[in-house]
Design a protein around this motif. Structure first.
Motif, PDB file in Angstrom:
ATOM      1  N   SER A   1       8.310  66.042 -99.494  1.00 50.66           N
ATOM      2  CA  SER A   1       8.121  67.498 -99.375  1.00 50.66           C
ATOM      3  C   SER A   1       6.869  67.957-100.109  1.00 50.66           C
ATOM      4  CB  SER A   1       9.331  68.259 -99.901  1.00 50.66           C
ATOM      5  OG  SER A   1      10.415  67.438-100.165  1.00 50.66           O
ATOM      6  N   ASP A   2       6.787  69.254-100.276  1.00 56.91           N
ATOM      7  CA  ASP A   2       5.605  69.881-100.833  1.00 56.91           C
ATOM      8  C   ASP A   2       5.657  69.870-102.365  1.00 56.91           C
ATOM      9  OD1 ASP A   2       3.261  71.458-100.559  1.00 56.91           O
ATOM     10  OD2 ASP A   2       4.455  73.211-101.157  1.00 56.91           O
TER      11      ASP A   2
ATOM     12  N   ARG B   1      13.343  60.583 -91.351  1.00 55.88           N
ATOM     13  CA  ARG B   1      12.868  60.912 -92.691  1.00 55.88           C
ATOM     14  C   ARG B   1      12.563  59.651 -93.493  1.00 55.88           C
ATOM     15  NH1 ARG B   1      18.243  63.833 -94.359  1.00 55.88           N
ATOM     16  NH2 ARG B   1      18.114  64.247 -92.130  1.00 55.88           N
TER      17      ARG B   1
ATOM     18  N   THR C   1      14.551  59.537 -99.844  1.00 56.94           N
ATOM     19  CA  THR C   1      14.008  60.032-101.114  1.00 56.94           C
ATOM     20  C   THR C   1      14.553  59.189-102.259  1.00 56.94           C
ATOM     21  OG1 THR C   1      15.822  61.555-101.440  1.00 56.94           O
ATOM     22  CG2 THR C   1      13.903  62.384-100.232  1.00 56.94           C
TER      23      THR C   1
END
Ligand SMILES: Cc1cc2nc3c(=O)[nH]c(=O)nc-3n(C[C@H](O)[C@H](O)[C@H](O)COP(=O)(O)OP(=O)(O)OC[C@H]3O[C@@H](n4cnc5c(N)ncnc54)[C@H](O)[C@@H]3O)c2cc1C
Ligand SMILES: Cc1cc2nc3c(=O)[nH]c(=O)nc-3n(C[C@H](O)[C@H](O)[C@H](O)COP(=O)(O)OP(=O)(O)OC[C@H]3O[C@@H](n4cnc5c(N)ncnc54)[C@H](O)[C@@H]3O)c2cc1C
Lengths: 506, 253
Positions: free
Chosen positions: A317-318, B189, B192
């Motif tokens: 993400s950012d 994706r 993470t």
């Protein structure tokens, strides 16, 4: 259109092909001589008799004189400089280079040596009508010693091609950079290119084992040894490493290739602020030790403008800052354990906000691709002022916000990214078009700031055409004088890449 | 809410250069980097999105293969699958594992696990068979939505947009159903860091084909694997005229 096809035939890497097409099909950049107010030196001009002579050496096909054919060789990669050369020569052998130089030296014709023309300081294109000596056809791999890792190749080999060649033999090239699909090994040597893995494999002054080069008078200097150790007399090869075509034309290179790492992992993280990046770097050095092969950073603007302009995916993400960490090791289990410990610790400490880690080649490529494309992404917007400076790490990022403030809304993007491990930051300032006003706000301001911080005004791109008058910010007078003496000794007529590297007086 | 079963296969990474074994019995896999089949990543992503949209209650990833298939399952778990089933198939048996076997395994597991939707990639990039989804649906006698580029829940069933030659086809199926994921279904994706860490602790059950009562005797014999013909090297031409001449010579203009 036809011009475009020809460029497609010549280039390897899609991304850069696109850029070059743009430069060939769009408005031509202003002539360097006018833009920077340069006076032509007292060289001869190319006559038809000279062209005929070149043709006797190279044949008709390897002497380009048609305007359309010559134009791309006159324009640099960032479309900042444009020369006025009328002739491009494409030698295929050291002998041919020697014959050409010896002739040009005698006739006092200036010469611009050119590799992949990816240089970022205008060194690779002529300023006036210098003869372009392009090495692209000297692209043979001469030998590879798979035991020592010593590779000999001709100067015009494209870096990526050589890397692919040695990778099939379980070795890698000790350097890697975003321009690898186009830049040439001879160009890398001549610019002492740094790149993405300098942190691990060191500077080219360490990896280059030998060089064959041709002096301005055509004499071939054979220092093409493949030995790691050779303390016989002066270490002349170093004169050609980083001299940007001003002392000789590099024709062959012997380079030490390290082994292909068995285990490679890439992590891409979001970080809150620059101070945390430094803390993270310190921690990576101590946790990852000998397997750390790259530690790169980019700020939010660098990543977001690249994602937007080139339509690339951002895998995370950012964040205000991004860090890319790569490890090269010989044991997946061992490396994985180290990396996991590092990641757990720094996620917990908060230095890493979030991110991803992968050892899948396809995914690693996607991440590197994003990092490597920052350099060219700004070109989509207009004109890019590029700075490539070394600074003590604690001051690494200071200039970016200062420049941002100084330019205000005159700039579309001011971004910083680079090789933290080497203390080398790239600052790109994108503006709708080149103006003297912005140029005046940036230069010499940036160089003064760098000098005040004891940095270098050119960390890896060199001095080229764009920076000779700023070199004094980083080099002592005594050193400049010796440089002049060396130049006079090796190229008394000054035919090799004039208007480049050396300041007019010192 | 439904339970989704996703098939994930460990294949040679798409960025790796493939080498054929000298005896032409297959390709070299030893010491070669493997990853999750890209179409299976898309399948996992779709299942995880269904869960995120509360259309699914649980995502179960299944992989048939040697011990290393667990790495692929961990990737699926890191992407968001809830638990994993490793059907261990190793050695010579794995070399001759074919879509029919995988389909039988998936079908049996779908019943055992009471899955409502099975999603697999449309094909694996190593064998390029493009059979598993279809065979699984046939064995279960469930409807199938293959080459899906969009999957939506619609009154008790699914609306699936399929990529077909020259266009798109929209079909409706009842649930339970089998879906195969095409390239444009979604952009998977990157796992993470916290999810990679969490994945290490998610349940992963190991079973064998025998436990499921499935016979792995090969039905197809690979006769020979050959390299594609070497593409002729490109050449750099000195100027436009030569290029035009060459193009004419080759009959291209
Ligand atoms: C996208 C991108 C990313 C880059 N990233 C990096 C990076 O990370 N690190 C880095 O250091 N640089 C980087 N660069 C700058 C550039 O790619 C390097 O400087 C590269 O080494 C230049 O090689 P080249 O073959 O293109 O040389 P050219 O651009 O053709 O020439 C560069 C200079 O070397 C001279 N020269 C070239 N070949 C010879 C020869 N055979 N003999 C004598 N002189 C010669 C030329 O006269 C000129 O002065 C990047 C450039 C781009 C476009
Ligand atoms: C037991 C032993 C082991 C050794 N092992 C190695 C080894 O493993 N590897 C290796 O490379 N060498 C080795 N050597 C050789 C020697 O030690 C090295 O060459 C060392 O670098 C010399 O340093 P020095 O200060 O003694 O220089 P000196 O012996 O005083 O001088 C060596 C040369 O350098 C010049 N010189 C010295 N100082 C300066 C200066 N400040 N400025 C300009 N010129 C200067 C001298 O004029 C002379 O030409 C070994 C020697 C011994 C006795």
């Amino acid at each position: 259109m036809l011009n475009t096809i020809r460029l497609l035939v010549q280039c390897q890497n899609k991304q850069y092909v696109l850029e070059q097409i743009r430069c060939a099909s769009q408005v031509l950049p202003q002539l360097s001589a006018e833009k920077y107010n340069v006076k032509r030196k007292d060289f001869a001009t190319v006559q038809s008799s000279d062209v005929n002579f070149f043709k006797t050496i190279l044949g008709n096909e390897r002497v380009l004189t048609d305007d359309n054919d010559v134009t791309p060789f006159n324009i640099d990669w960032i479309k900042n400089c444009r020369g006025q050369s009328k002739v491009v020569l494409k030698p295929k052998s050291t002998q041919e280079v020697s014959q050409i130089l010896s002739y040009c030296n005698e006739k006092k014709l200036a010469v611009c040596p050119q590799g992949g023309n990816t240089g970022l300081v205008g060194g690779s294109v002529p300023v006036f009508d210098e003869v372009v000596l392009n090495l692209m056809l000297m692209n043979n791999i001469v030998s590879l010693d798979e035991i020592s890792g010593a590779l000999i190749c001709e100067a015009g080999c494209v870096l990526e091609n050589v890397d692919n060649y040695v990778r099939e033999r379980n070795l890698i090239m000790p350097l890697d950079l975003g321009a690898k699909g186009t830049c040439q090994v001879g160009g890398n040597v001549s610019t002492n290119a740094g790149g993405l893995r300098l942190l691990r494999y060191g500077n080219l002054h360490g990896s280059i084992l030998g060089v064959e080069a041709v002096k301005a008078d055509g004499i071939i200097i054979d220092c093409l040894k493949t030995l790691k150790k050779d303390n016989t007399g002066y270490h002349l090869k170093h004169l050609f490493i980083g001299s940007e075509g001003t002392l000789g034309v590099v024709t062959k290179v012997a380079i030490h290739c390290p082994v292909l790492p068995k285990a490679v992992t890439v992590g891409f993280f979001g970080v809150e602020n620059f101070e945390n990046i430094l803390q993270l770097y310190k921690s990576a050095k101590s946790s990852l030790g000998e397997i750390l092969s790259a530690f790169e950073m980019a700020d939010r603007d660098a990543i977001s403008s690249t994602v937007k302009n080139l339509n690339l995916p951002n895998p995370i993400s950012d964040y205000p800052f991004y860090v890319l960490v790569e490890t090269h090791g010989s044991d997946e289990g061992h490396d994985g354990e180290k990396l996991n410990r590092f990641l757990s610790k720094e996620m917990e400490s908060g230095l890493i906000l979030d991110g991803t880690v992968t050892s899948e080649p396809g995914k690693m490529q996607t991440i590197w691709n994003l990092r490597e494309n920052i350099a060219g992404a700004g070109l989509r917007h207009g004109y890019v002022f590029k700075y490539d400076v070394s600074l003590p790490q604690k001051h690494y990022y200071e200039l970016v916000p200062k420049i941002k403030q100084r330019l205000g809304d005159k700039a579309i993007v001011v971004c910083g990214y680079g090789h933290i491990g080497d203390g080398n930051i790239h600052i790109n300032v994108t503006v709708p078009e080149y103006t003297r006003e912005v140029a005046g706000l940036l230069e010499p301001y940036v160089f003064e700031e760098v000098s005040a911080l004891q940095g270098s005004i050119s960390a890896e791109h060199g001095v080229g055409f764009r920076k000779p008058h700023y070199i004094h910010y980083s080099k002592d007078r005594s050193a400049l004088q010796l440089m002049h003496q060396l130049k006079t000794l090796m190229d008394p007529n000054g035919i090799l890449n004039p208007y480049k590297v050396l300041p007019e007086e010192c | 809410m439904s339970r989704v079963l996703v098939g994930v296969k460990r294949v040679i990474d798409y960025a790796v250069k493939i080498r054929v074994k000298p005896d032409k019995s297959g390709v070299v896999t030893e010491g070669v980097k493997h990853s999750m089949n890209p179409f299976d990543e898309i399948a996992v992503e779709e299942a995880v999105r269904m869960k995120e949209k509360k259309l699914a209650s649980e995502v179960v990833a299944v992989s048939c293969g040697p011990a290393q298939a667990q790495e692929t399952l961990r990737t699926a778990l890191a992407m968001g699958a809830d638990r994993a089933i490793h059907v261990e198939v190793a050695g010579a048996e794995y070399e001759t594992l074919q879509p029919i076997h995988v389909a039988k395994i998936l079908a049996k597991l779908s019943q055992d696990e009471k899955a409502d939707i099975v999603i697999v990639g449309k094909q694996a990039i190593d064998d390029d068979s493009n059979q598993t989804a279809q065979m699984t649906a046939a064995i279960l006698d469930w409807p199938q939505g293959t080459f899906a580029s969009k999957v939506e829940k619609s009154d008790g069933g699914l609306t699936v947009t399929r990529e077909i030659d020259g266009g798109l086809e929209v079909i409706k199926t009842k649930v339970p159903a089998v879906i195969s994921a095409d390239l444009r279904l979604n952009e998977p994706r990157y796992a993470t860091l916290p999810n990679i860490m969490k994945a290490k602790k998610k349940p992963l059950k190991k079973i064998t084909a025998k436990d499921l009562g499935i016979d792995l005797a090969p039905r197809i014999k690979v006769v020979s694997v050959e390299d594609p013909p070497v593409r002729q090297a490109g050449s750099v031409l000195p100027d436009v005229d030569t290029l035009v001449a060459k193009l004419k010579e080759g009959g291209h203009v």
